[in-house]
Design an enzyme around this catalytic site. Structure first.
Site, short mmCIF file in Angstrom:
data_model
loop_
_atom_site.label_atom_id
_atom_site.label_comp_id
_atom_site.label_asym_id
_atom_site.label_seq_id
_atom_site.Cartn_x
_atom_site.Cartn_y
_atom_site.Cartn_z
N SER A 65 -59.49 -6.30 -95.96
CA SER A 65 -58.92 -5.10 -95.36
C SER A 65 -57.41 -5.04 -95.62
O SER A 65 -56.99 -5.06 -96.76
CB SER A 65 -59.28 -5.06 -93.87
N ASP A 97 -68.79 1.28 -97.10
CA ASP A 97 -67.66 1.00 -96.20
C ASP A 97 -67.11 2.33 -95.69
O ASP A 97 -66.58 3.14 -96.46
CB ASP A 97 -66.58 0.23 -96.96
N HIS A 132 -67.81 -2.36 -93.65
CA HIS A 132 -66.51 -3.02 -93.76
C HIS A 132 -66.69 -4.50 -93.43
O HIS A 132 -66.41 -4.94 -92.32
CB HIS A 132 -65.52 -2.34 -92.79
#
Length: 644
Positions: free
Chosen positions: A198, A304, A335
């Protein structure tokens, strides 16, 4: 006289002998340097005690003053390294989350002893790799945790703060221990590999795009390559006030220190127009792919819904243009870190990757296909590249139906459809019951596929439209209608995984730092349909993202909606669906205008990226489909600002 001649002859013989010895030494092959003590059988192996590893915390100096206090920012860096005289390479994760939000599926934070020295690191990288002859370095991003300065959300301050740490590790910077003593990195080779999920993976992309020397490889997991593509969807904001809010969410400075900086971020982001401007250009790493010196191993979820897949695909393509060594892992979850999807295979890959790029061990990791892709739950395939070799855009026509669904096919398009903006339209309402007539969406259905169809790449929808308002959002969703087991990538905060009761261990543990983590499994349900890809665009950005140009009500325009990339198989007997609507308040924060839009289908098309046969034909009448909404699947809520 005779003695003098003898001495001269002896000297000449000695000189010739010395020269021959030197020539022989130069001509002989050099003896191979012995491998480091932690390398056996073509790989690094556990050699050093993790419990007795050196643990230290330093402050690295930067040339930044991001909080404008007249003092250069310093970056807090925590280190765990083998207790050895042998120099070792570095695996580094820079993050804003070490003290505010945690890392990994179990949201771990850093822990310190009473003297402020690192005691426990999140994740298993230190536990696993330090015994194998690596150092692990965890960097607190500028403005967070124990670093000074103010974060600027992927901008020059954040990237520069991490770049300064790479410089220091290569002898080009200065740092101090917490007691003020000078800290020198004489324990490292200077070769650095960055990794992270991320925001952390985003930092790896951004630092690599500076071309900093010493950064040998990066492993961005669900990383952002363009913050515009994260916070904007072709002109449509995902949430208002996002940049300033995001910086504030991870702010570790005393209250008020960074308020002005954060307000400036939101202002510069320009929610009013949604334009791509200088602010976003400074946070777009794709144009600088040509500066990248590091190899790149990308991992990303095709579904995602936090960091959309466009962020990996544009970066992947740009790296290819500049011949950057690269590999790619794609999965069907959301994610999520591959550590929580296919843990054994992922850790094996990381081990080989870092051994090759940081230790110089020739283990063949760069051989074979570039891509490993999960096309259905736990169905992994090797693929030569992405998109799949031979994938091509197949242009399909759209035709109106008799009050219900229209058709997708290889024949000609015809007719028109009318849409009225409905901000309350949910995705379930938009894609469910596709044959029902609704004024707030238009659906198009194909015939049943005659064979398995492989989608690989980015679908697009081109619409000829007119609107009665100067602006409106346009939304398109590609749907697979047909019963199948599908990953519920919306489950558990958009991760698509759930915890099990067991744990597996990856490296050595101490009383303060466990190497054992909860096992996980994919959340899978049998459903009647699945959304394959989504796309959004703003009508006032139809000619480009740098300029807001309202439409003239009643005038015809053409616009292309880019959907998110995908790699998936559509089963024989299933139907492909396209759903077109206007504002989508579950996924974006549009300025819903209540527009009424007419679409000219004769000049509108769906472009489908297909590898192999399409298995779609002409269709005169839309098939009648009966589908049940996936009540057990996680549902969306109104889009909130969320951390990447």
């Amino acid at each position: 006289m005779e003695n003098r001649r003898s001495r001269r002859a002896a000297a000449a013989v000695a000189l010739v002998t010395a020269l021959l010895t030197l020539v022989g030494a130069l001509a002989a092959p050099a003896a191979a340097a012995p491998p480091p003590p932690y390398v056996h059988g073509g790989q690094t192996v556990p050699t050093y005690s993790y419990a007795s590893a050196v643990r230290e915390s330093v402050q690295v100096d930067t040339k930044l003053d991001s909080d404008h206090d007249g003092t250069p920012d310093t970056v807090s860096v925590d280190i765990v390294r083998p207790r050895t005289a042998t120099r070792v390479p570095v695996i580094m994760e820079a993050s804003p989350y070490y003290s505010c939000c945690g890392r990994g599926n179990e949201f771990q934070l850093k822990k310190y002893d009473r003297n402020g020295t690192i005691l426990s690191m999140p994740l298993a990288y230190d536990n696993y790799f330090v015994p194998r002859g690596y150092a692990f370095v965890a960097v607190d991003l500028v403005g967070t945790s124990r670093s000074t300065g103010c974060g600027d959300v992927g901008g020059p301050a954040e990237i520069g703060s991490v770049e300064a740490v790479v410089d220091w590790l290569n002898g080009r910077g200065t740092a101090r221990y917490r007691d003020g003593r000078t800290a020198r990195p004489g324990w490292t080779t200077g070769r650095v590999g960055m990794i992270g999920k991320s925001w952390d993976g985003t930092l790896a992309n951004g630092v690599a795009a500076t071309g900093v020397r010493g950064l040998a490889t990066i492993v961005p997991i669900s990383g952002i390559s363009s913050w515009y593509d994260y916070m904007r969807l072709d002109g449509v904001p995902r949430a208002t006030g996002y940049p300033g809010w995001l910086a504030g969410a991870v702010d570790g400075r005393p209250a008020g220190t960074c308020d002005a900086v954060q307000a400036g971020l939101t202002s510069a982001g320009d929610d009013t127009t949604g334009d791509y401007n200088d602010f976003w250009a400074a946070r777009d790493y794709v144009p600088d792919a040509g500066k990248v010196r590091a190899s790149v191993l990308i991992a990303h979820g095709l579904n995602d819904q936090n960091v959309f897949a466009r962020n990996f695909s544009r970066w992947w393509d740009a790296l290819a243009e500049h011949h950057v060594p690269r590999k790619l892992w794609l999965h069907q979850e959301g994610h999520t870190d591959p550590f929580d999807i296919d843990r054994g295979a992922w850790m094996t890959m990381l081990h080989r990757w870092f051994d090759y790029w940081l230790q110089g061990i020739h283990n063949g990791v760069m051989g074979g296909p570039k891509v490993r892709v999960e096309r259905a739950p736990q169905q992994w395939q090797q693929q030569a590249d992405y998109p799949a070799p031979g994938a091509r855009p197949v242009r399909l026509s759209l035709a109106a139906g008799g009050g219900g669904a229209g058709t997708i096919g290889t024949g000609g398009g015809s007719g028109t459809v009318a849409l009225t903006d409905n901000p309350d339209l949910t995705e379930t309402q938009a894609v469910g019951d596709p044959n029902a007539a609704r004024s707030d969406r238009a659906t198009f259905l194909s015939t049943a596929l005659s064979g398995t169809t492989h989608l690989s790449g980015t679908p697009t929808v081109t619409l000829r439209f007119r609107s009665d308002e100067p602006d409106t959002e346009l939304t398109a969703k590609l749907v697979d209608y047909g019963t199948a087991a599908r990953d519920d990538y919306l489950a558990n905060d958009l991760s698509g995984i759930e915890d099990l009761d067991t744990r597996s261990c990856w490296g050595e543990s101490t009383a303060d730092d466990s190497a054992c983590y909860l096992d996980t499994t994919e959340v899978v349900h049998s459903t009647d349909y699945g959304v394959l890809s989504r796309g959004w665009t703003d009508a006032a950005h139809r000619t480009g993202l740098t300029r807001y140009t309202p439409v003239a009500p009643g005038r015809w325009y053409s616009i292309t909606i880019r959907l998110q990339p995908q790699d998936q198989l559509l089963a024989a007997g299933h139907h492909l669906g396209l759903v077109v609507s206007l504002s989508d308040t579950e996924n974006t924060s549009p300025s819903s205008t209540g527009a009424k839009v007419t679409v000219d289908l004769a000049h509108s098309t769906l472009s489908l990226p297909v590898a192999g046969a399409t298995h779609l034909g002409t269709v005169a009448t839309a098939p009648q489909l009966t589908v049940t909404a996936p009540a057990t699947r996680a549902t969306r809520s109104t889009p909130a600002r969320r951390l990447p």
